[in-house]
Write a protein that holds these residues in place. Structure first.
Motif, short mmCIF file in Angstrom:
data_model
loop_
_atom_site.label_atom_id
_atom_site.label_comp_id
_atom_site.label_asym_id
_atom_site.label_seq_id
_atom_site.Cartn_x
_atom_site.Cartn_y
_atom_site.Cartn_z
N ILE A 100 0.83 -1.20 0.00
CA ILE A 100 0.00 0.00 0.00
C ILE A 100 0.87 1.26 0.00
O ILE A 100 0.51 2.27 -0.59
CB ILE A 100 -0.97 -0.04 1.19
CG1 ILE A 100 -2.01 1.07 1.05
CG2 ILE A 100 -0.24 0.08 2.51
CD1 ILE A 100 -3.19 0.90 1.93
N ASP A 101 2.05 1.19 0.61
CA ASP A 101 2.91 2.37 0.66
C ASP A 101 3.36 2.80 -0.72
O ASP A 101 3.35 3.99 -1.05
CB ASP A 101 4.13 2.09 1.54
CG ASP A 101 3.74 1.91 2.99
OD1 ASP A 101 2.66 2.43 3.34
OD2 ASP A 101 4.49 1.27 3.74
N ARG A 161 0.50 4.38 -2.51
CA ARG A 161 0.24 5.73 -2.01
C ARG A 161 1.20 6.73 -2.65
O ARG A 161 0.80 7.82 -3.06
CB ARG A 161 0.40 5.76 -0.50
CG ARG A 161 -0.81 5.23 0.21
CD ARG A 161 -0.86 5.73 1.64
NE ARG A 161 -1.98 5.09 2.30
CZ ARG A 161 -1.86 4.34 3.39
NH1 ARG A 161 -0.68 4.17 3.94
NH2 ARG A 161 -2.91 3.79 3.94
N GLU A 162 2.45 6.29 -2.72
CA GLU A 162 3.47 7.15 -3.34
C GLU A 162 3.09 7.46 -4.78
O GLU A 162 3.15 8.61 -5.23
CB GLU A 162 4.78 6.37 -3.34
CG GLU A 162 5.98 7.10 -2.83
CD GLU A 162 7.11 6.12 -2.62
OE1 GLU A 162 7.79 5.82 -3.61
OE2 GLU A 162 7.28 5.63 -1.48
N ARG A 211 0.17 7.40 -6.09
CA ARG A 211 -1.01 8.26 -6.14
C ARG A 211 -0.63 9.72 -5.96
O ARG A 211 -1.13 10.61 -6.64
CB ARG A 211 -1.95 7.84 -5.02
CG ARG A 211 -3.37 7.69 -5.42
CD ARG A 211 -4.14 7.25 -4.22
NE ARG A 211 -3.60 7.89 -3.01
CZ ARG A 211 -4.32 8.17 -1.94
NH1 ARG A 211 -5.60 7.86 -1.91
NH2 ARG A 211 -3.77 8.74 -0.89
N GLU A 212 0.28 9.94 -5.03
CA GLU A 212 0.76 11.31 -4.80
C GLU A 212 1.39 11.88 -6.06
O GLU A 212 1.09 12.99 -6.49
CB GLU A 212 1.80 11.32 -3.67
CG GLU A 212 1.22 11.14 -2.29
CD GLU A 212 0.19 12.21 -1.97
OE1 GLU A 212 0.53 13.40 -2.09
OE2 GLU A 212 -0.96 11.85 -1.64
N ALA A 262 -6.54 1.08 -2.38
CA ALA A 262 -6.06 2.45 -2.26
C ALA A 262 -6.03 3.14 -3.62
O ALA A 262 -6.08 4.36 -3.72
CB ALA A 262 -4.66 2.45 -1.66
N THR A 308 -8.40 6.89 -7.35
CA THR A 308 -7.56 7.50 -8.38
C THR A 308 -7.89 6.90 -9.75
O THR A 308 -7.94 7.61 -10.75
CB THR A 308 -6.08 7.24 -8.08
OG1 THR A 308 -5.87 7.43 -6.70
CG2 THR A 308 -5.20 8.15 -8.88
#
Lengths: 598, 369
Positions: free
Chosen positions: A103-104, A107-108, A110-111, A140, A144
Motif C-alpha cells: 500500500i505504501d 500511495r506514493e 497516487r501522490e 487504495a 484514483t
C-alpha cells in the motif's frame, strides 16, 4: 556482456510488428485515431505473448512527438520513443508491481500522479505483474483509477487477471491476449533466423514453434539456445536434442508396446530414454501431445487442420490412431494427463512416469463399459472365463499388422442392446462378441427371466417371479429384517446378511454368511440381534431365534421383495439397479422418491 | 580446479562454454538435474570462467585459472553447506528482533551472490530477491560479470513473482543461474524467461568407474550397488552413505512386508516408533520414503519382466519373494498411499502413525475380504 537474447533484441516497437494480437492492436489504434483513449487498461494473457510489449508501444504512441497529437503508430525515432524503449523516460513509469506491491508504494504513486507530466503529453504508469499487488494497495488505488487527472493513464499487465479485484477491472478496459498460433510463430521464427543470418531447416523451426506452446518468447528462448549451441545451421536433430524431445517414433513404439501389452518393452524404453538425458516430465508432456493428436486424428481425420505437426509425424499419428478405438485413446490421454500433472510436484518422477505408462497397458485390458452392460445377460459362469481369455486374445487381434478392419455383422446388432450397436459404431475392432453363442444366450435368458435387458429406458419395475414356494417365509422375514436394520442405520450388517443363505430351522432363523466367525462377532452386535429377533418374531407370529453362522457361500445378492416399506425395496428390484449391483457390486445408499416430493 | 574436473554431461558443459566463447551467454539460465548432479559446481565454475583475471583455454574453449584473486575467492563458496551453516549460526547470535528480519545470503566475492533457501522453512523469500533487484543494477566491482545463483526452486510465491521483471531484462553485465531438481516447479513465466539446460543422469557403469577412482575404500559390490542407487548423480554417489541407506531400506522392507502380507504387526510398530516427530526426525523419514519408493519401483520392475533394471541388487531374493505377493494394482495403490504419507508429513502429521496407516491400508486382502 553485450549479447542480448532474441526475445529482447526483437521486441516489437510498432503495433504492426506485434504478432497474433490483431484484435488488441486494431482496437488500440482505432481508439487513438478516434481520440477515445481510456485512462485504464488491463492486458492479460499467457507468458510471452506481448502484454508488456503492447503496453510500451501504446505508451510510445500516446507520447510520440512526431505529431501534435497521439499517433496510431509510434515513429520510434523521437526522444520520447527512444527513451521509452530504453526504459528511462521521465513520464512513462514502468513499475515492477510484484516487488512494489504494498500500500505504501501505491500511495506514493497516487501522490506523484497528481503532478503534470514533465515534458510529454501523458504520464503513463505501467504496472507489470499486477496480480501481485495486495488487496489493500488495489483498494487504495480505486479512487484514483476511477477519475484520474486527464494526463494520467494506467496500464496493468498480468498473467492472472482473475487476481485483480472486480472493482479495478470495471474501471479499466480489459484486453485479453490470445495464444499465438503455430503458423504465426513459425513465420516469425523463419523471419528472425533470416535476419540473424542463421541457416535453419524448416522442420527444425516447426519443432521450435511447437515447443513454444503458443508463447513467442518461449519459442525465441529455445531458438536462442539452438543458435548458440550449433555453429553451422540449425538441424532437426540438434533442436530435438536441445529441447529434450524424443523422436515421434519413440512415442509410436510406446503405444505399440501398449497394444502388445508388453510392459517390459515400455520399461526398457523409458530406461533408455532417461539414460539418454530425457526428463520424465518432458516425456510425459510429449506423450500427452501425441495422444491428443491421435485423438484428433481419430475424430477429425488425419488431414484435419487441427493437427499442427509435420507431415512425417502426421503419418505416425494416423497409424497410432488406427490401432486404438476412440474410447481407448481418450482413456490413455486421460491417464497420461494425470501422470503429467502429478510429475510436476512429485519427487520420484521416473517411477511415476513408469507407473503411468504401465497403467495404460493395464487399461488396455479393460472391457468397455458398454460391452459389459450389454453383455450383462450372459451367464455369470461364462463371464470370468471370457474375461480371462480375453486380454491376450484381444491383444493379438489388435496387433497392427494382423488387424482385420471389419464392421460388426448386422445380425448381431439387432439382437442385443443399443450399447452393442453403439460400440460397434465407435470401434472398428473385430468384436469377439460375434462368437455365435452370445446373442443366442442372451435371447434365451431374455425369455426365461422375463426381466428386460433394455437399460436406460424407463423400464417398469417388473416383479421378479417368486422363486420357490417353500422359500417365501424366510424370504419375507429376511426382507423385513433387512429393512429394519437399514432403518436402524446398520448398513454393514445389512450388506453382510444380504449375501447370506437364509433358512428356517425349527424356531431358529439361521443365516450362513461367507465371513469368518471373528468378523461376524465384530459386525453383529447385541443391538442387531435384538432388532433382528424382534422383527423376525413379529413377522412370523411366533418367537424365532436369530443366529448368524459362518460357512455360507458368497451368493449373488437377492433383491428384497418388500413392497410395503417404500422406495428402497422397489429400488432393489429394479432391473437396472440389480444389474449394477451384480456387475459392479453397487450398493443402494439413499433412495429419493420424486413422486412423493411432488 | 578446471572444467576438466567436472564429471559427466560433457555435451551440456561444452554447449555452455561455447556460448561463453562466442559471447552468446544468455542472461538467465536454469540448470536442472537430480540432486548431486553437479548443478551448483557447474554454475560456480561458469562464474569463475566469466570473471577469471588470467583466463586460460582448454580444448579451445574458455576455462579459468583457479589461482587469481577472483577465482580463489569465488571458490570459497564451493562448500555451500558450510557457508550456510556459518550464516545461520551468525543469525542465531543476533537480537531476537533482528533475527526475523535477517535473511541468509552467501557472498564470498563482491560480484557473486549465492541465494540459498532460507531456513527454517527452506524457501527463497522475497527479501532475498529484493536484495538481488537492489544490487543488480550496480556495475560489477572487481569482476566483469555480476553473477547470482539461486540454489533451489522452492520460492515463496511473492519472491518468485518479484523476480520476474529483473529476470526479463537484467542489465547487460549480470547473469542469473537458477538451479532446480525439476524445472516444473518454477512459474511458467520464469521458465519462459530462461534458457533451460538439463544435467542428465549418468549410466551406472560410468558412475562405477568414477567410484573406482575416487572411493577405493568401498569394495566392488558396494560400488556397483551405489552406482545403481545414486540414480545417475555423480555427487550423490561420491557422498553416498551406505550404512544409513541400508538402515532405511531395512525399515522400508519391514513396512512393505507388513503391508503386503497379513500377520503380526509388532515388528512394524517397533520400526515406525523410531520415526520421531519434529525437525530431528525429518532426515530419517525422508530417507525412509526414498527407500520405500526405490523398493516399490524395483518391485514394479520385477513384476513386469525387467529384472535387469532392479537397483537393490543385493537383496534381489527378498524382493522376488515380495514381488510374488503383490500385483500391479497394489503397487499403484502403494505409490498413491506413499504420496499421501508424504503430504501428511508435510502437514506435520505424526510420522509413526502415518507410516502405520500406510502399512495397514495397503493390505492386499482389504479388497478381497
Amino acid at each position: 556482456m553485450s549479447y542480448q537474447v532474441l526475445a529482447r533484441k526483437y521486441r516489437p516497437q510498432k503495433f504492426s510488428d506485434v504478432i497474433g494480437q490483431d484484435h488488441v492492436t486494431r482496437t488500440l489504434k482505432n481508439a487513438i485515431t478516434q481520440d477515445r483513449v481510456a485512462h485504464g487498461y488491463i492486458f492479460s494473457g499467457h507468458r510471452g505473448i506481448g502484454k508488456t510489449t503492447v503496453a510500451r508501444i501504446l505508451a510510445m504512441a500516446l507520447n510520440c512527438r512526431s505529431a501534435e497529437h497521439p499517433v496510431p503508430e509510434p515513429c520510434g525515432i523521437c526522444e520520447s520513443c527512444t527513451e521509452i524503449r530504453a526504459g528511462n523516460s521521465v513520464d512513462v513509469i514502468e513499475i515492477d508491481a510484484a516487488t512494489n506491491r504494498g500500500i505504501d508504494e501505491i500511495r506514493e504513486l497516487r501522490e506523484a500522479a497528481r503532478y503534470r507530466p514533465a515534458r510529454d503529453r501523458f504520464k503513463i504508469y505501467i504496472l507489470d505483474e499486477a496480480h501481485q499487488i495486495t488487496d489493500a494497495a488495489f483498494n487504495a488505488l480505486l479512487k484514483t483509477l476511477e477519475e484520474p487527472p486527464s494526463h494520467v493513464i494506467f496500464m496493468m499487465a498480468t498473467t492472472q487477471p482473475e487476481d485483480i479485484p472486480q472493482t479495478i477491472r470495471s474501471r479499466c478496459q480489459h484486453f485479453s491476449f490470445r495464444a499465438v498460433k503455430f503458423e504465426e510463430i513459425l513465420t516469425q521464427l523463419a523471419d528472425l533466423t533470416a535476419r540473424e543470418n542463421v541457416v535453419a531447416e524448416r522442420d527444425a523451426l516447426a519443432l521450435l514453434a511447437e515447443a513454444g506452446d503458443g508463447s513467442i518468447r518461449d519459442a525465441l528462448s529455445i531458438l536462442d539456445q539452438a543458435i548458440a549451441s550449433s555453429s553451422e545451421g540449425i538441424t532437426v536433430d540438434a533442436v530435438r536434442q536441445l529441447i529434450g524431445t524424443a523422436p515421434a517414433s519413440v512415442m509410436e513404439g510406446m503405444m505399440q508396446a501398449v497394444i502388445h501389452n508388453s510392459s517390459q518393452d515400455i520399461l526398457q524404453a523409458v530406461d533408455e530414454l532417461i539414460s539418454e538425458g530425457h526428463s520424465p516430465t518432458h516425456l510425459a508432456r510429449q506423450l500427452v501431445r501425441f495422444l491428443r493428436n491421435a485423438v484428433v486424428a481419430k475424430v477429425a481425420g488425419e488431414n484435419s487442420a487441427l493437427l499442427q505437426v509435420s507431415s512425417d509425424e502426421r503419418a505416425r499419428i494416423a497409424r497410432v490412431a488406427e490401432w486404438f478405438s476412440e474410447e481407448d485413446l481418450a482413456r490413455h490421454l486421460q491417464i497420461m494427463l494425470r501422470t503429467h500433472g502429478e510429475l510436476g510436484y512429485r519427487q520420484e518422477q521416473r517411477f511415476h512416469l513408469e507407473l503411468g505408462l504401465l497403467k495404460m497397458t493395464h487399461a488396455q485390458r479393460l472391457l468397455p463399459i458398454e460391452q459389459l452392460l450389454s453383455g450383462a445377460a450372459v451367464a455369470a459362469v461364462a463371464a470370468p472365463a471370457r474375461a480371462a481369455g480375453r486380454a491376450p486374445e484381444r491383444a493379438a487381434e489388435r496387433a497392427p499388422e494382423a488387424r482385420p478392419i471389419s464392421t460388426a455383422p448386422s445380425a448381431r446388432t439387432s439382437a442385443v442392446s443399443p450399447f452393442a450397436a453403439d460400440s460397434a459404431r465407435k470401434t472398428n475392432r473385430t468384436p469377439e462378441m460375434s462368437s455365435e453363442t452370445k446373442p443366442v444366450q442372451s435371447v434365451a435368458k431374455l425369455e426365461s427371466s422375463g426381466s428386460p435387458v433394455i437399460m436406460g429406458s424407463a423400464a417398469p419395475a417388473v416383479e421378479v417371479a417368486v422363486e420357490v414356494a417353500a422359500a417365501t417365509e424366510p424370504q419375507a422375514i429376511r426382507d423385513s429384517i433387512l429393512d429394519a436394520l437399514t432403518d436402524a442405520g446398520q448398513q454393514m450388517v445389512v450388506s453382510m446378511l444380504e449375501a447370506g443363505e437364509w433358512t428356517l430351522e425349527g424356531n431358529q432363523l439361521v443365516v450362513r454368511v461367507a465371513s469368518s466367525a471373528a468378523v461376524i462377532d465384530m459386525t453383529v452386535g447385541a443391538d442387531t440381534r435384538r432388532i433382528a429377533g424382534a422383527t423376525a418374531s413379529g413377522r412370523a407370529g411366533r418367537p424365532l431365534k436369530f443366529t448368524v453362522l459362518p460357512g455360507g457361500t458368497e451368493s449373488a445378492v437377492e433383491p428384497r421383495s418388500t413392497g410395503a416399506s417404500g422406495g428402497r425395496g422397489r429400488m432393489a428390484q429394479d432391473p437396472v439397479v440389480r444389474r449394477l449391483q451384480e456387475k459392479f457390486g453397487a450398493e443402494i445408499r439413499t433412495v429419493i422418491d420424486y413422486r412423493e416430493k411432488h | 580446479m578446471a572444467f576438466s574436473d567436472f564429471y559427466g554431461n560433457a555435451e551440456t558443459v561444452h554447449q555452455l562454454r561455447e556460448m561463453l566463447a562466442r559471447d552468446h551467454f544468455p542472461h538467465a539460465v536454469i540448470l536442472a538435474g537430480p540432486p548431486g548432479s553437479g548443478k551448483y559446481t557447474l554454475a560456480l565454475m561458469l562464474a569463475r570462467a566469466m570473471n577469471c583475471l588470467s583466463p586460460t583455454t582448454s580444448d579451445g574453449l574458455p576455462d579459468f585459472c583457479g589461482k587469481c584473486s577472483n577465482c580463489t575467492r569465488m571458490a570459497q563458496a564451493e562448500d555451500l553447506n558450510a557457508r550456510v551453516a556459518e550464516a545461520v549460526e551468525a543469525r542465531e547470535n543476533l537480537r531476537e528482533t533482528d533475527k526475523k528480519e535477517t535473511r541468509i545470503l552467501v557472498q564470498v566475492h563482491p560480484d557473486l551472490l549465492v541465494i540459498p533457501p532460507d531456513p527454517p522453512q527452506l524457501l527463497i523469500k522475497v527479501d532475498q530477491v529484493r536484495r538481488l533487484s537492489e544490487s543488480i543494477y550496480y556495475r560489477p566491482a572487481e569482476a566483469r560479470e555480476r553473477v547470482y545463483i539461486f540454489t533451489s526452486s522452492a520460492f515463496m510465491k511473492e519472491a518468485a513473482n518479484s523476480l520476474l521483471k529483473v529476470l526479463e531484462e537484467p542489465p547487460s553485465f549480470a547473469t542469473l543461474f537458477l538451479l532446480t531438481d525439476n524445472p516444473g516447479e518454477f512459474l511458467p513465466t520464469i521458465r519462459s524467461r530462461c534458457m533451460i539446460l538439463t544435467l542428465a543422469a549418468l549410466p551406472p557403469p560410468e558412475i562405477e568407474s568414477l567410484l573406482a577412482a575416487r572411493r577405493p575404500d568401498w569394495n566392488e559390490k558396494q560400488r556397483a550397488l551405489v552406482a545403481r542407487l545414486s540414480e545417475g548423480a555423480a555427487g550423490h554417489a561420491l557422498t553416498f552413505d551406505i550404512a544409513t541407506y541400508s538402515a532405511a531400506r531395512a525399515n522400508a522392507l519391514v513396512i512393505l512386508n507388513a503391508a503386503a502380507r497379513a500377520g503380526d504387526h509388532s515388528d512394524l510398530f517397533k520400526v515406525t516408533e523410531t520415526y520421531r516427530p519434529g525437525a530431528d526426525g525429518r532426515e530419517k523419514t525422508d530417507q525412509l520414503l526414498r527407500a520405500l519408493y526405490m523398493l516399490l519401483e524395483d518391485l514394479m520392475y520385477l513384476g513386469n519382466g525387467t529384472p535387469h533394471l532392479v537397483r537393490n541388487t543385493d537383496i534381489q531374493g527378498e524382493l522376488k519373494r515380495l514381488a510374488e505377493a503383490v500385483d500391479f494394482d497394489w503397487i499403484v495403490r502403494a505409490a498413491h498411499g506413499l504420496n499421501d504419507v508424504e503430504k501428511g508429513i508435510r502437514r506435520n502429521l505424526l510420522r509413526s502413525l502415518s507410516l502405520d496407516a500406510f502399512a495397514a491400508t495397503e493390505h492386499p486382502s482389504r479388497f478381497s475380504g
